[in-house]
Motif scaffolding. Structure first.
Motif, mmCIF file in Angstrom:
data_model
loop_
_atom_site.group_PDB
_atom_site.id
_atom_site.type_symbol
_atom_site.label_atom_id
_atom_site.label_comp_id
_atom_site.label_asym_id
_atom_site.label_seq_id
_atom_site.Cartn_x
_atom_site.Cartn_y
_atom_site.Cartn_z
ATOM 1 N N LEU B 49 -1.550 78.552 64.376
ATOM 2 C CA LEU B 49 -2.287 77.348 63.990
ATOM 3 C C LEU B 49 -3.658 77.320 64.655
ATOM 4 C CD1 LEU B 49 0.640 74.761 64.130
ATOM 5 C CD2 LEU B 49 -0.424 75.747 62.092
ATOM 6 N N SER B 52 -5.827 80.217 62.989
ATOM 7 C CA SER B 52 -6.054 79.984 61.552
ATOM 8 C C SER B 52 -6.917 78.761 61.304
ATOM 9 C CB SER B 52 -4.731 79.790 60.825
ATOM 10 O OG SER B 52 -3.972 80.960 60.883
ATOM 11 N N ASN B 53 -6.676 77.723 62.070
ATOM 12 C CA ASN B 53 -7.453 76.509 61.829
ATOM 13 C C ASN B 53 -8.904 76.687 62.241
ATOM 14 O OD1 ASN B 53 -5.226 75.337 60.737
ATOM 15 N ND2 ASN B 53 -4.766 74.018 62.478
ATOM 16 N N PHE B 136 -3.473 72.858 58.589
ATOM 17 C CA PHE B 136 -3.148 74.212 58.139
ATOM 18 C C PHE B 136 -2.523 74.183 56.750
ATOM 19 C CE2 PHE B 136 -0.097 77.711 57.754
ATOM 20 C CZ PHE B 136 -0.857 78.802 58.117
#
Lengths: 229, 229
Positions: B49, B52-53, B136
């Motif tokens: 997370l 990716s974020n 996400f």
DNA sequence: GTCTATATACGGATAGAC
DNA sequence: GTCTATCCGTATATAGAC
């Protein structure tokens, strides 16, 4: 103003946008014949938006783009210097047009209520004409370089402030109820964004942009103006 | 209910979520000691997370993930069979928890107005506790497989319908004004989503989730109930 | 259970022919 | 202006040692 009227009033043809990109990027574009550039940029942009909005800009390979545009990779790289460059072009163009159109829409209005309606309708209609651009711009914002990201945030805040200022003006003139103008502006943005982010949902329901606009304004005015009767 | 009360009422600890993932994926997870799995899944999810974020799931390499979790690539692949699998896990988990908590929040309420407030507050608070998951889930939805994408859309529509049903019930009982319940529900969702999608904007302004909740409800109720006085 | 090393494929970008 | 061929880095995933 209806959507049909809006379309007649301002012609934001894809072609015209590409022409502007060409003028702004004369240096980094190797090809020099304007008509060729405009024609090919149009293909490149529309293909990029089509592929990216389906599976993401990162996941789009230059080979994908070549297939969709029917151009070779060598040719593609005559129009931008890197993939990141292509991304930045699209973002920049979306921002520039939004600012220009939005400012134009409110300069003729003096009454805050009319000004607010004009700004909201214009934003909504513009995002309808350029839906793939707006969707792309939102979803790919975090893939930008740091510099470009700051510009994207600034652009978001700029639009929000434009709405907030109209609200404040209306409050000081007594035509709007006293509400938190910044928060109200944030919510307006959220509602405007929902239209282009969930475009396919609304399409399935046969909801037109005019119906959405009407509803949005009704919703908003119940809060900042109060009941009609 | 305030956010603090919500936190006390339901414990959606990261640990508990990981424990559930383990139970549901016993087959595809090679490691068999529950405590080890839970501990490592927690690291994997939180790292995924985080990375990716910031730059997108596609752009996150397994080497990035290895660096952040301090696990080798070999170890990582003991917990999922492919990168896509990891994505699906996170999405699935978010959906499951949302549905469970949201249904639980409204079952005790009978008055539509109270039910609506409970559903909105719960959704908002949940998205606050699990902000990275929600962000996400929204941003990476289009990178899912076709099958998973359908599930994501169904989940979105499910939540919307939950709100729309409460609105309809309230209208038939005469406590809400007659408004388009589906569109109103869509707008509610948009407002709820803005909170977790633009979390950093609101953080910079020192706006608490309770303040946002209060404003959102005030805004909504002006439309569906009318002025307080 | 976890590690290192590696197979294999695909990515962006460019050189140089036409 | 456009194409083909290719460089070279990095991606995911796995095999096999420990």
């Amino acid at each position: 103003m209806t959507y049909a009227e809006f379309q007649r009033q301002i012609k934001i043809s894809r072609q015209q946008i590409c022409r502007e990109v060409f003028v702004e990027n004369r240096d980094s574009i190797r090809v020099k014949k304007e008509n060729t550039v405009v024609k090919n940029l149009e293909r490149i942009f529309s293909a990029t938006l089509k592929i990216s909005n389906k599976k993401g800009f990162q996941a789009m390979s230059m080979r994908d783009l070549g297939r969709e545009t029917k151009m070779s990779m060598g040719a593609l790289y005559s129009y931008f210097s890197s993939k990141e460059d292509l991304l930045a072009m699209l973002q920049h163009q979306r921002r520039t047009i939004t600012r220009r159109i939005l400012e134009g829409s409110i300069e003729d209005e003096s009454d805050p209520a009319a000004k607010l309606r004009a700004a909201i309708l214009t934003h909504l209609y513009l995002s309808e004409v350029m839906q793939p651009w707006f969707y792309f711009s939102y979803m790919e914002a975090k893939n930008l370089s740091k510099r470009e990201q700051e510009l994207a945030v600034a652009s978001e805040l700029y639009t929000e402030k434009l709405f907030a200022d109209i609200l404040k003006q209306g409050q000081s003139r007594g035509c709007f109820l006293p509400r938190d103008s910044q928060l109200t502006a944030s919510i307006i943005k959220a509602m405007l964004q929902d239209w282009y982010l969930k475009r396919s949902k609304y399409r399935k329901r046969n909801l037109s942009v005019d119906q959405y606009a009407k509803f949005l304004l009704q919703f908003l005015e119940a809060f900042i103006i109060g009941p009609k009767d």
